[in-house]
Enzyme design. Structure first.
Site, PDB file in Angstrom:
ATOM      1  N   SER A 132     -15.621   3.554  -2.705  1.00 29.29           N
ATOM      2  CA  SER A 132     -14.735   3.050  -3.759  1.00 29.29           C
ATOM      3  C   SER A 132     -15.081   1.598  -4.039  1.00 29.29           C
ATOM      4  O   SER A 132     -15.533   0.878  -3.140  1.00 29.29           O
ATOM      5  CB  SER A 132     -13.286   3.143  -3.279  1.00 29.29           C
ATOM      6  OG  SER A 132     -12.448   2.345  -4.088  1.00 29.29           O
ATOM      7  N   SER A 133     -14.805   1.157  -5.263  1.00 30.38           N
ATOM      8  CA  SER A 133     -15.089  -0.245  -5.595  1.00 30.38           C
ATOM      9  C   SER A 133     -14.169  -1.205  -4.836  1.00 30.38           C
ATOM     10  O   SER A 133     -14.435  -2.409  -4.813  1.00 30.38           O
ATOM     11  CB  SER A 133     -14.975  -0.472  -7.108  1.00 30.38           C
ATOM     12  OG  SER A 133     -13.673  -0.182  -7.553  1.00 30.38           O
ATOM     13  N   TYR A 154      -7.550   1.403   3.343  1.00 29.49           N
ATOM     14  CA  TYR A 154      -8.431   2.376   2.687  1.00 29.49           C
ATOM     15  C   TYR A 154      -9.854   1.827   2.632  1.00 29.49           C
ATOM     16  O   TYR A 154     -10.821   2.538   2.928  1.00 29.49           O
ATOM     17  CB  TYR A 154      -7.885   2.616   1.277  1.00 29.49           C
ATOM     18  CG  TYR A 154      -8.668   3.558   0.416  1.00 29.49           C
ATOM     19  CD1 TYR A 154      -8.598   4.930   0.609  1.00 29.49           C
ATOM     20  CD2 TYR A 154      -9.454   3.085  -0.635  1.00 29.49           C
ATOM     21  CE1 TYR A 154      -9.306   5.797  -0.211  1.00 29.49           C
ATOM     22  CE2 TYR A 154     -10.151   3.944  -1.460  1.00 29.49           C
ATOM     23  CZ  TYR A 154     -10.073   5.297  -1.248  1.00 29.49           C
ATOM     24  OH  TYR A 154     -10.762   6.163  -2.060  1.00 29.49           O
ATOM     25  N   LYS A 211     -13.361   3.340   4.203  1.00 32.09           N
ATOM     26  CA  LYS A 211     -14.520   3.666   3.363  1.00 32.09           C
ATOM     27  C   LYS A 211     -15.756   2.893   3.821  1.00 32.09           C
ATOM     28  O   LYS A 211     -16.878   3.424   3.796  1.00 32.09           O
ATOM     29  CB  LYS A 211     -14.210   3.379   1.890  1.00 32.09           C
ATOM     30  CG  LYS A 211     -13.208   4.358   1.278  1.00 32.09           C
ATOM     31  CD  LYS A 211     -13.809   5.750   1.182  1.00 32.09           C
ATOM     32  CE  LYS A 211     -12.929   6.733   0.440  1.00 32.09           C
ATOM     33  NZ  LYS A 211     -13.485   8.103   0.468  1.00 32.09           N
TER      34      LYS A 211
HETATM   35  O1  GFB Z   1      -4.678   2.015 -10.602  1.00 33.38           O
HETATM   36  P1  GFB Z   1      -4.208   1.064  -9.592  1.00 33.38           P
HETATM   37  O2  GFB Z   1      -3.123   1.494  -8.703  1.00 33.38           O
HETATM   38  O3  GFB Z   1      -5.528   0.666  -8.821  1.00 33.38           O
HETATM   39  O4  GFB Z   1      -3.670  -0.280 -10.333  1.00 33.38           O
HETATM   40  P2  GFB Z   1      -6.189  -0.619  -8.144  1.00 33.38           P
HETATM   41  C1  GFB Z   1      -4.464  -1.004 -11.229  1.00 33.38           C
HETATM   42  C2  GFB Z   1      -3.660  -2.101 -11.863  1.00 33.38           C
HETATM   43  O5  GFB Z   1      -2.716  -1.527 -12.764  1.00 33.38           O
HETATM   44  C3  GFB Z   1      -2.856  -3.010 -10.916  1.00 33.38           C
HETATM   45  C4  GFB Z   1      -1.440  -2.100 -12.571  1.00 33.38           C
HETATM   46  O6  GFB Z   1      -2.943  -4.346 -11.350  1.00 33.38           O
HETATM   47  C5  GFB Z   1      -1.434  -2.472 -11.095  1.00 33.38           C
HETATM   48  O7  GFB Z   1      -0.443  -3.454 -10.823  1.00 33.38           O
HETATM   49  N1  GFB Z   1      -0.401  -1.136 -12.969  1.00 33.38           N
HETATM   50  C6  GFB Z   1       0.439  -1.287 -14.027  1.00 33.38           C
HETATM   51  C7  GFB Z   1      -0.096   0.028 -12.377  1.00 33.38           C
HETATM   52  N2  GFB Z   1       1.305  -0.272 -14.099  1.00 33.38           N
HETATM   53  C8  GFB Z   1       0.981   0.574 -13.079  1.00 33.38           C
HETATM   54  C9  GFB Z   1       1.535   1.822 -12.638  1.00 33.38           C
HETATM   55  O8  GFB Z   1       2.494   2.351 -13.189  1.00 33.38           O
HETATM   56  N3  GFB Z   1       0.926   2.413 -11.576  1.00 33.38           N
HETATM   57  C10 GFB Z   1      -0.146   1.843 -10.931  1.00 33.38           C
HETATM   58  N4  GFB Z   1      -0.701   2.489  -9.884  1.00 33.38           N
HETATM   59  N5  GFB Z   1      -0.648   0.650 -11.296  1.00 33.38           N
HETATM   60  C11 GFB Z   1      -6.484   1.060  -6.216  1.00 33.38           C
HETATM   61  C12 GFB Z   1      -6.609   0.944  -4.722  1.00 33.38           C
HETATM   62  O9  GFB Z   1      -6.297  -0.216  -6.644  1.00 33.38           O
HETATM   63  O10 GFB Z   1      -7.670   1.528  -6.822  1.00 33.38           O
HETATM   64  C13 GFB Z   1      -7.243   2.134  -4.134  1.00 33.38           C
HETATM   65  O11 GFB Z   1      -5.349   0.633  -4.190  1.00 33.38           O
HETATM   66  C14 GFB Z   1      -8.467   2.599  -4.869  1.00 33.38           C
HETATM   67  O12 GFB Z   1      -7.549   1.850  -2.813  1.00 33.38           O
HETATM   68  C15 GFB Z   1      -8.228   2.683  -6.356  1.00 33.38           C
HETATM   69  O13 GFB Z   1      -9.559   1.754  -4.606  1.00 33.38           O
HETATM   70  C16 GFB Z   1      -9.464   2.998  -7.162  1.00 33.38           C
HETATM   71  O14 GFB Z   1      -7.515  -0.743  -8.801  1.00 33.38           O
HETATM   72  O15 GFB Z   1      -5.360  -1.843  -8.178  1.00 33.38           O
END
Ligand code: GFB
Length: 309
Positions: free
Chosen positions: A108-109, A137, A141
């Site tokens: 993962s990135s 996580y 990885k």
């Molecule tokens: O997709 P996400 O959870 O992945 O969140 P990450 C990306 C961004 O979207 C963050 C914002 O800045 C969140 O605060 N965001 C806005 C939201 N609204 C929402 C919402 O309703 N749900 C979610 N989930 N985010 C994950 C990692 O990080 O990326 C994992 O925690 C994994 O380990 C995955 O690598 C690809 O890119 O922040």
């Protein structure tokens, strides 16, 4: 890989594994092997060893993992580190022992340091501190990458590791709390439109930037690199283009047809400020993405509605 090669896709019910199975099917592969968790629990070392001894797959796509968005990573750290370490350790070891010809591991990135220079080059791995919300996580990885490299060095095992950027597409998790941002927003805008709600809340500041790759493109890259690449260096898989979360929210709202206000909730974490992959290694290996973000969001929304949402 021949058309009749025995190919085990670990995690075939997930977003990535299901896309790999679709891609293999579309290319006429007849020897695809899958197991549900009830049939073979990948956290059970003996069960995994027995599966490999019995089935003797020649190729393995290791797409089984505990995954989730920023919130799930933050609140289930024990499950994220334990399940991922155990699943990947069991599968990589059993694959080597059973004489698998080649294994492809998906990282993962988020393995890259939180404040690494952008775009993220493969050599930035382990050059700085991780983003705290997903360090559990990420550490698992990173251990998977190192295990592939160690088995290659000591045993000559052909294990390769790909680092996908943020993924989306059919088969994603649309749960409001545990999902990644794109499906979370799609579900939220869809429900708000149906209920006539005047505003929708987006977590964080809206300023973080993310790169989104359609999972069918990732599956295509996986098949390409399974055929064309065999070295210990990790390979980034992405588009090389990113958008802010605020821009993403606008795009998803437009596709869903939601016309209310978009508000931000700064009490929710932003996570890493930017995660844009340098994809020059992948490009040099002869692969490029085909599905643009707008088109990919439209296709994913069609799939979401077909599920009866
Ligand atoms: O997709 P996400 O959870 O992945 O969140 P990450 C990306 C961004 O979207 C963050 C914002 O800045 C969140 O605060 N965001 C806005 C939201 N609204 C929402 C919402 O309703 N749900 C979610 N989930 N985010 C994950 C990692 O990080 O990326 C994992 O925690 C994994 O380990 C995955 O690598 C690809 O890119 O922040």
């Amino acid at each position: 890989m021949q058309k009749d090669s025995r190919i085990f896709v670990a995690g075939h019910r997930g977003l990535v594994g299901s896309a790999i199975v679709r891609a293999l099917g579309a290319e006429g592969h007849t020897g695809v092997l899958t197991r549900t968790r009830a049939q073979c629990d990948l956290t059970d070392q003996a069960a995994v060893a027995a599966l490999f001894e019995a089935e003797r797959p020649q190729y393995v796509f290791l797409a089984a993992a505990r995954v989730g968005g920023i919130h799930a990573n933050d609140v289930y750290p024990a499950e994220f580190i334990r399940d991922n370490l155990v699943i990947q350790t069991n599968v990589i070891h059993a694959a080597w022992k059973a004489g698998v010809e080649k294994l492809l591991f998906l990282g993962s990135s988020c393995i890259y340091p939180k404040f690494a220079p952008q775009p993220l080059r493969e050599e930035y791995l382990l050059s700085g501190a991780l983003e705290p919300t997903n360090q559990w996580y990420a550490v698992a990885k990173i251990a998977g990458i190192k295990m592939c490299q160690a088995y290659r060095r000591q045993y000559g095992f052909s294990a390769i590791s790909l680092m996908p950027t943020n993924l989306y597409g059919p088969g994603d998790n649309f749960d409001a709390e545990s999902s990644h941002v794109l499906p979370a927003l799609m579900g939220r805008f869809h429900a708000a439109k149906a209920a006539g709600q005047p505003e929708v809340t987006v977590w964080g500041s809206g300023t973080p930037r993310r790169e989104f790759l359609h999972v069918d493109d990732l599956a295509s890259a996986c098949l390409h690199l399974m055929r064309e690449y065999d070295a210990e260096e990790i390979v980034n898989v992405g588009t090389g283009q990113d958008v802010s979360i605020a821009e993403l929210a606008e795009m998803v709202a437009r596709e869903v047809g939601y016309q209310g206000r978009i508000v931000f909730d700064p009490s929710r974490p932003d996570g890493t400020p930017r995660k844009l992959l340098d994809v020059s290694r992948l490009t040099a290996l002869g692969w490029r993405p085909r599905i643009g973000l707008r088109e990919g969001i439209a296709a994913t929304y069609r799939w979401f509605r077909e599920q009866g949402a």
